[in-house]
Every structure is written in C-alpha cells, then in structure tokens.
Design an enzyme around this catalytic site. Structure first.
Site, PDB file in Angstrom:
ATOM      1  N   SER A 124       0.413  -0.885  -0.235  1.00  0.00           N
ATOM      2  CA  SER A 124      -0.025   0.286  -0.373  1.00  0.00           C
ATOM      3  C   SER A 124       0.347   0.630  -0.055  1.00  0.00           C
ATOM      4  O   SER A 124       2.082   1.233   0.330  1.00  0.00           O
ATOM      5  CB  SER A 124      -0.977  -0.229   1.329  1.00  0.00           C
ATOM      6  OG  SER A 124      -1.266   1.043   1.482  1.00  0.00           O
ATOM      7  N   TYR A 148      -2.006  -1.328  10.727  1.00  0.00           N
ATOM      8  CA  TYR A 148      -2.410  -1.950   9.401  1.00  0.00           C
ATOM      9  C   TYR A 148      -1.093  -2.116   8.379  1.00  0.00           C
ATOM     10  O   TYR A 148      -0.269  -2.835   7.932  1.00  0.00           O
ATOM     11  CB  TYR A 148      -3.622  -1.462   9.055  1.00  0.00           C
ATOM     12  CG  TYR A 148      -3.960  -1.861   7.175  1.00  0.00           C
ATOM     13  CD1 TYR A 148      -4.269  -2.993   6.719  1.00  0.00           C
ATOM     14  CD2 TYR A 148      -3.809  -0.387   6.422  1.00  0.00           C
ATOM     15  CE1 TYR A 148      -3.917  -3.314   5.621  1.00  0.00           C
ATOM     16  CE2 TYR A 148      -3.507  -0.195   5.697  1.00  0.00           C
ATOM     17  CZ  TYR A 148      -3.546  -1.632   4.344  1.00  0.00           C
ATOM     18  OH  TYR A 148      -3.478  -2.181   3.075  1.00  0.00           O
ATOM     19  N   LYS A 152       2.322  -3.637   6.623  1.00  0.00           N
ATOM     20  CA  LYS A 152       2.719  -3.919   5.002  1.00  0.00           C
ATOM     21  C   LYS A 152       3.784  -3.601   5.082  1.00  0.00           C
ATOM     22  O   LYS A 152       4.862  -4.592   4.151  1.00  0.00           O
ATOM     23  CB  LYS A 152       1.848  -2.127   4.452  1.00  0.00           C
ATOM     24  CG  LYS A 152      -0.047  -2.623   3.913  1.00  0.00           C
ATOM     25  CD  LYS A 152      -0.498  -4.582   3.050  1.00  0.00           C
ATOM     26  CE  LYS A 152      -1.366  -4.274   3.374  1.00  0.00           C
ATOM     27  NZ  LYS A 152      -1.834  -6.361   2.147  1.00  0.00           N
ATOM     28  N   ASN A 197     -15.316   3.089   5.667  1.00  0.00           N
ATOM     29  CA  ASN A 197     -14.181   4.407   5.793  1.00  0.00           C
ATOM     30  C   ASN A 197     -14.080   4.896   4.954  1.00  0.00           C
ATOM     31  O   ASN A 197     -13.382   6.222   4.915  1.00  0.00           O
ATOM     32  CB  ASN A 197     -13.039   3.579   6.780  1.00  0.00           C
ATOM     33  CG  ASN A 197     -13.472   2.581   8.148  1.00  0.00           C
ATOM     34  OD1 ASN A 197     -14.284   3.133   9.073  1.00  0.00           O
ATOM     35  ND2 ASN A 197     -13.769   1.731   8.393  1.00  0.00           N
TER      36      ASN A 197
HETATM   37  P1  NAD Z   1     -10.512  -7.014   0.689  1.00  0.00           P
HETATM   38  O1  NAD Z   1     -10.973  -6.953   2.085  1.00  0.00           O
HETATM   39  O2  NAD Z   1     -12.272  -6.607  -0.281  1.00  0.00           O
HETATM   40  O3  NAD Z   1      -9.969  -8.915   0.397  1.00  0.00           O
HETATM   41  C1  NAD Z   1     -10.039  -9.470   1.262  1.00  0.00           C
HETATM   42  C2  NAD Z   1      -9.923 -10.838   1.325  1.00  0.00           C
HETATM   43  O4  NAD Z   1      -8.879 -11.528   1.915  1.00  0.00           O
HETATM   44  C3  NAD Z   1     -11.217 -10.930   1.544  1.00  0.00           C
HETATM   45  O5  NAD Z   1     -12.000 -11.791   0.779  1.00  0.00           O
HETATM   46  C4  NAD Z   1     -11.466 -11.726   3.038  1.00  0.00           C
HETATM   47  O6  NAD Z   1     -12.592 -12.339   3.396  1.00  0.00           O
HETATM   48  C5  NAD Z   1     -10.122 -12.307   2.331  1.00  0.00           C
HETATM   49  N1  NAD Z   1      -9.144 -12.768   3.994  1.00  0.00           N
HETATM   50  C6  NAD Z   1      -8.491 -12.213   4.798  1.00  0.00           C
HETATM   51  N2  NAD Z   1      -8.107 -12.536   5.813  1.00  0.00           N
HETATM   52  C7  NAD Z   1      -7.741 -14.209   4.896  1.00  0.00           C
HETATM   53  C8  NAD Z   1      -7.705 -14.950   5.692  1.00  0.00           C
HETATM   54  N3  NAD Z   1      -6.452 -15.524   7.040  1.00  0.00           N
HETATM   55  N4  NAD Z   1      -7.005 -16.066   4.888  1.00  0.00           N
HETATM   56  C9  NAD Z   1      -8.065 -16.329   3.963  1.00  0.00           C
HETATM   57  N5  NAD Z   1      -8.971 -15.228   3.371  1.00  0.00           N
HETATM   58  C10 NAD Z   1      -8.903 -14.022   4.304  1.00  0.00           C
HETATM   59  O7  NAD Z   1      -9.920  -6.312   0.414  1.00  0.00           O
HETATM   60  P2  NAD Z   1      -9.110  -5.784  -1.222  1.00  0.00           P
HETATM   61  O8  NAD Z   1      -9.169  -4.012  -0.603  1.00  0.00           O
HETATM   62  O9  NAD Z   1      -9.560  -6.574  -1.800  1.00  0.00           O
HETATM   63  O10 NAD Z   1      -7.450  -5.234  -0.638  1.00  0.00           O
HETATM   64  C11 NAD Z   1      -6.731  -6.369  -0.882  1.00  0.00           C
HETATM   65  C12 NAD Z   1      -5.470  -5.883  -0.257  1.00  0.00           C
HETATM   66  O11 NAD Z   1      -5.060  -5.174  -0.630  1.00  0.00           O
HETATM   67  C13 NAD Z   1      -5.197  -6.984   0.884  1.00  0.00           C
HETATM   68  O12 NAD Z   1      -4.059  -7.650   1.171  1.00  0.00           O
HETATM   69  C14 NAD Z   1      -5.458  -4.815   1.319  1.00  0.00           C
HETATM   70  O13 NAD Z   1      -5.055  -4.533   2.498  1.00  0.00           O
HETATM   71  C15 NAD Z   1      -4.567  -4.304   0.041  1.00  0.00           C
HETATM   72  N6  NAD Z   1      -4.457  -2.864  -0.286  1.00  0.00           N
HETATM   73  C16 NAD Z   1      -6.114  -2.885  -0.329  1.00  0.00           C
HETATM   74  C17 NAD Z   1      -6.335  -1.425  -0.660  1.00  0.00           C
HETATM   75  C18 NAD Z   1      -7.772  -0.610  -0.717  1.00  0.00           C
HETATM   76  O14 NAD Z   1      -7.707   0.632  -0.749  1.00  0.00           O
HETATM   77  N7  NAD Z   1      -8.965  -1.403  -0.860  1.00  0.00           N
HETATM   78  C19 NAD Z   1      -5.380  -0.217  -0.160  1.00  0.00           C
HETATM   79  C20 NAD Z   1      -3.608  -0.591  -0.671  1.00  0.00           C
HETATM   80  C21 NAD Z   1      -3.990  -2.359  -0.392  1.00  0.00           C
HETATM   81  N1  UFG Z   2     -12.368  10.965   3.296  1.00  0.00           N
HETATM   82  C1  UFG Z   2     -13.513  11.875   3.751  1.00  0.00           C
HETATM   83  N2  UFG Z   2     -14.964  11.479   3.960  1.00  0.00           N
HETATM   84  C2  UFG Z   2     -14.893  10.147   4.559  1.00  0.00           C
HETATM   85  C3  UFG Z   2     -14.199   9.139   4.184  1.00  0.00           C
HETATM   86  C4  UFG Z   2     -12.500   9.889   3.659  1.00  0.00           C
HETATM   87  O1  UFG Z   2     -13.258  13.066   3.935  1.00  0.00           O
HETATM   88  O2  UFG Z   2     -16.021   9.659   5.010  1.00  0.00           O
HETATM   89  C5  UFG Z   2     -11.215  11.719   2.657  1.00  0.00           C
HETATM   90  C6  UFG Z   2     -10.371  11.623   3.410  1.00  0.00           C
HETATM   91  O3  UFG Z   2      -9.885  12.682   4.306  1.00  0.00           O
HETATM   92  C7  UFG Z   2      -8.951  11.610   2.601  1.00  0.00           C
HETATM   93  C8  UFG Z   2      -9.530  10.721   1.042  1.00  0.00           C
HETATM   94  O4  UFG Z   2     -10.953  11.127   1.889  1.00  0.00           O
HETATM   95  O5  UFG Z   2      -8.473  12.264   2.274  1.00  0.00           O
HETATM   96  C9  UFG Z   2      -9.316   9.990   0.740  1.00  0.00           C
HETATM   97  O6  UFG Z   2      -9.394   8.619   2.168  1.00  0.00           O
HETATM   98  P1  UFG Z   2      -9.264   7.030   2.023  1.00  0.00           P
HETATM   99  O7  UFG Z   2     -10.084   6.518   2.978  1.00  0.00           O
HETATM  100  O8  UFG Z   2     -10.488   6.984   0.679  1.00  0.00           O
HETATM  101  O9  UFG Z   2      -8.156   6.217   1.811  1.00  0.00           O
HETATM  102  P2  UFG Z   2      -7.408   7.293   2.826  1.00  0.00           P
HETATM  103  O10 UFG Z   2      -6.194   7.512   1.140  1.00  0.00           O
HETATM  104  O11 UFG Z   2      -7.072   6.831   3.728  1.00  0.00           O
HETATM  105  O12 UFG Z   2      -6.904   5.062   2.691  1.00  0.00           O
HETATM  106  C10 UFG Z   2      -6.942   4.315   1.420  1.00  0.00           C
HETATM  107  C11 UFG Z   2      -7.121   2.857   2.577  1.00  0.00           C
HETATM  108  C12 UFG Z   2      -5.305   2.536   3.149  1.00  0.00           C
HETATM  109  C13 UFG Z   2      -4.666   2.394   2.228  1.00  0.00           C
HETATM  110  C14 UFG Z   2      -4.087   4.279   1.492  1.00  0.00           C
HETATM  111  C15 UFG Z   2      -3.804   4.374  -0.002  1.00  0.00           C
HETATM  112  O13 UFG Z   2      -7.873   3.369   3.113  1.00  0.00           O
HETATM  113  O14 UFG Z   2      -5.759   1.416   3.423  1.00  0.00           O
HETATM  114  O15 UFG Z   2      -5.414   4.405   0.919  1.00  0.00           O
HETATM  115  O16 UFG Z   2      -2.830   5.034  -0.397  1.00  0.00           O
HETATM  116  F1  UFG Z   2      -3.104   2.557   2.659  1.00  0.00           F
END
Ligand code: NAD
Ligand code: UFG
Length: 331
Positions: A124, A148, A152, A197
């Site tokens: 991330s 979290y 990473k 969130n």
């Molecule tokens: P998600 O929660 O939709 O998907 C994660 C999946 O992993 C889920 O289906 C969950 O059931 C499964 N899981 C969790 N723990 C497990 C375990 N121990 N064994 C088997 N399955 C398990 O999340 P996502 O948004 O698809 O994110 C995928 C990956 O990308 C994560 O590692 C997350 O940290 C990373 N990531 C996501 C974002 C984002 O904004 N969505 C940003 C940066 C990194």
């Molecule tokens: N924001 C609002 N209102 C909300 C939610 C978010 O104003 O209800 C704002 C935040 O303050 C930020 C922007 O929208 O300025 C984006 O916020 P997000 O929560 O959507 O995303 P973040 O950038 O905070 O974090 C996300 C993932 C993290 C990841 C990161 C990587 O949640 O897990 O992107 O850049 F690490």
C-alpha cells in the site's frame, strides 16, 4: 499459468481473477470469506465464462496452507488476503499482525518448499507515510501511524529477506494507491463490511440514501481546495497491473507503484461523482481525520517502463462503475 489467488473473493482479488482468466491463466482462489462472499466466485465465472476453483481456507493457518500446496501445482501466488481497515487495526493489533504476517510467512514458506517461483504481494502507498508526493519506489519509507500500515511494511521486509536467501523465489511488491470503481458488468465491486471508512463507498451510500450526507474531513490542507488529495485508480486498471506484474517477474524483488500519477481532491471526486451519475450529494466540512495526510499520489514511471502498464480509465469511469455496482448489488 495456474495461479493461487489468496483473498480472491475480495474487492481487488475478484477483479484480478477476472483479468487473469481473461489473459488465459487458470485461477485457484483461497479465501476464508471473513470479508467477502462465496457468491463472488459465480460472478467471476459468469463474467469470464471460465471455471475457477475455490477453497474456503485460512491462509494464516500453516497446516491449511501446506495442504493446499500439496494438493495443487501452482506457477505463482498473488497474495491479497488480509485485514485492511486502518481504524480497526488500532483496536485489534494482534488480529492484524497475526493475520497479515502469518499469511505472508506461511505462503512464502510454502512457495519455497513446493518450488513456486512467482509471488505478487498487495502492499500500500501507506508505507510512504507523509513523504512529499509524488511518491517514488526509491523513497525512504516513513513510519506508519497504525498496525495495518506496519503489517505492510513488515511483509515487504519479510518477502525481501526470503527472496534474498532463496534465488528460486521472486517477488513483485505492488504499492496500491486508492482503488475505486467496479467491473463494468456491475456484477462485482466493493462491498464494505459495516460502516464504510473510505471515501467512495461512503459517497455511494449517501447516494443510496443510507446516510444523509458525506462528512469531508478537513478543508484546511495545503491543497488546491483545502481537502485531501489522493491518487484514485480504477480497480480494473489495478487488476490488469497484477497480470503484468505476475507475467514479468524475473528474479529477486521489484517494487512498483500502481496508481495513475494524478491527484484528485475530495471535493473534486464528489463533483465528478455527481456529474457522472446525475446525482447531488450533500456534504458537510468537519474536522480533519487523525492520521490523514494532505496529498498522496504516485510516480508511475517505473511501472510504465518495466511492466508496460499504465492506468487508462479516468475519474468519470470510476464514478460511473462504482455507482452501477452499488445500484445492482443487493445484500
Ligand atoms: P478485501 O477485504 O475486499 O479482500 C481481502 C480478502 O481476503 C477478503 O475476501 C477476505 O475474506 C480474505 N481474507 C482475509 N484474511 C484471510 C485469511 N487469513 N485467509 C483467507 N482469506 C482471508 O480487501 P481488498 O480491498 O480487496 O484488499 C486486498 C489487499 O490489498 C489487502 O491485502 C489490502 O491490505 C491491500 N490494499 C487494499 C487497498 C484498498 O484501498 N482497498 C489499498 C492498499 C492495499
Ligand atoms: N474522506 C472524507 N470523508 C470520508 C472518507 C474519506 O473526507 O468519509 C477523505 C479522507 O480524509 C482522505 C480521502 O477522503 O482525504 C481518501 O480517504 P480514504 O479513506 O478513502 O483513503 P485513504 O487515502 O485514507 O486510505 C486508503 C486505504 C488505505 C491505504 C491507502 C493507500 O484506506 O488502506 O488508501 O493510499 F493504505
């Protein structure tokens, strides 16, 4: 190639399964459904008209991982499985460290033991902390403010050390920026558990009438309109980036930013969503959210050059596809 996709029924994992299948690879999903639904497997099959194997297992359980590898022959692993809610990680640090780190360790160990060379890891942009954007892969990582983010950064280090010690194990670490949107079919997308969130799921929930208004967290940042700036990337662009990363793995460890290189403020995203979908989203400016940074966007030069990959979908498409999924999806 036959690819193990951990977390393959989750948000990014399910879209990546579609891209892998469309690129001609086979997919085996391992997911414990802690944050996803089994029904997604059928949706992936419906979109691609291809078969997919699904195992409901916990990849932070060493015995279950061992059994999976002894019963299947994989050419690569894409490891998405993990917990991802920043706020929740502050309340449940042990769950976050054990789930996110044990899964990475046991999967890497199984790859070494069963001769699986290619490993792609979901990292991330959070590992850059409050560096000066654009973020470059070579930047010194800054301490994250939550467990979290630490998982990473630690997983990146573990995988790097394992690859250093085992020349037969190669890793592509992908640092995602802010994935939003959904597959154009509207069949798969992001289904946040509990209270959303992140910004886009919150906006779609306001649009759906579940919440009265969006709370914009601060308008006093030093950005173009005072609200936080992020690099939003369409989840299908991100998915396609994984296929390129997997296919291009050579030796050792490479780190790639997967973003668009473009920053968009909260208010800009809100306006784009309204225009793309012909909707009005009420909002209120409130206090900054603790731990947020002002600006986060990627330098995408390395991914463009080494992976021959560039995000091609724009903010309007992201907003349209996110809303299409939300209107089609029923609990
Ligand atoms: P998600 O929660 O939709 O998907 C994660 C999946 O992993 C889920 O289906 C969950 O059931 C499964 N899981 C969790 N723990 C497990 C375990 N121990 N064994 C088997 N399955 C398990 O999340 P996502 O948004 O698809 O994110 C995928 C990956 O990308 C994560 O590692 C997350 O940290 C990373 N990531 C996501 C974002 C984002 O904004 N969505 C940003 C940066 C990194
Ligand atoms: N924001 C609002 N209102 C909300 C939610 C978010 O104003 O209800 C704002 C935040 O303050 C930020 C922007 O929208 O300025 C984006 O916020 P997000 O929560 O959507 O995303 P973040 O950038 O905070 O974090 C996300 C993932 C993290 C990841 C990161 C990587 O949640 O897990 O992107 O850049 F690490």
């Amino acid at each position: 190639m036959n690819i193990l996709v951990t977390g393959g029924t989750g948000y990014i994992g399910s879209h990546t399964c579609v891209s892998l299948l469309e690129a001609g690879h086979s997919v085996v999903i391992a997911d414990n459904l802690s944050n996803s639904r089994k029904e997604t497997v059928n949706k992936i099959k419906e979109i691609t008209n291809r078969d997919v194997l699904f195992h409901e297992i916990d990849v932070s359980n060493k015995d279950q991982v061992k059994k999976l590898f002894s019963n299947n022959k994989f050419d690569g692993v894409i490891h998405f499985a993990g917990y991802k809610a920043v706020g929740e990680s502050l309340d449940l640090p042990i769950s976050y460290y054990s789930n996110n780190l044990f899964s990475t360790i046991f999967l890497a160990e199984a790859c070494i033991n069963y001769g699986v060379r290619r490993f792609v890891f979901s990292s991330s942009a959070t590992v850059y902390g409050d560096n000066q954007a654009p973020f470059k892969e070579t930047m010194k990582l800054l301490p994250t403010t939550n467990p979290y983010g630490s998982t990473k950064e630690m997983s990146e280090r573990i995988l790097t050390d394992v690859a250093k010690a085992n020349s037969s194990f190669s890793v592509s670490i992908l640092r995602y920026f802010n994935p939003i949107g959904a597959h154009q079919s509207g069949l798969i997308g992001e289904i946040p558990k509990g209270h959303p969130n992140n910004l886009m799921p919150y906006i779609t929930n306001v649009a759906k009438g579940k919440f009265d208004k969006l709370f914009v967290f601060g308008n006093d940042y030093s950005t173009l309109d005072g609200t936080g700036v992020r690099d939003y990337i369409h989840v299908m662009d991100l998915a396609e980036g994984h296929v390129k990363a997997l296919e291009s793995i050579d030796s050792g460890v490479e780190v790639f930013n997967l973003g668009t290189g473009q920053g968009t403020s909260v208010l800009q995203l809100l306006k784009a969503f309204e225009q793309a979908n012909g909707l009005e989203i009420p909002y209120e400016i409130v206090e900054r959210r603790p731990g947020d940074i002002a600006t986060c966007f990627a330098d995408t030069t390395k991914a463009e050059k080494h992976l021959c990959w560039k995000a091609k979908r724009g903010i309007f498409e992201m907003c349209r596809d996110a809303w299409r999924f939300e209107t089609q999806y029923t609990d």
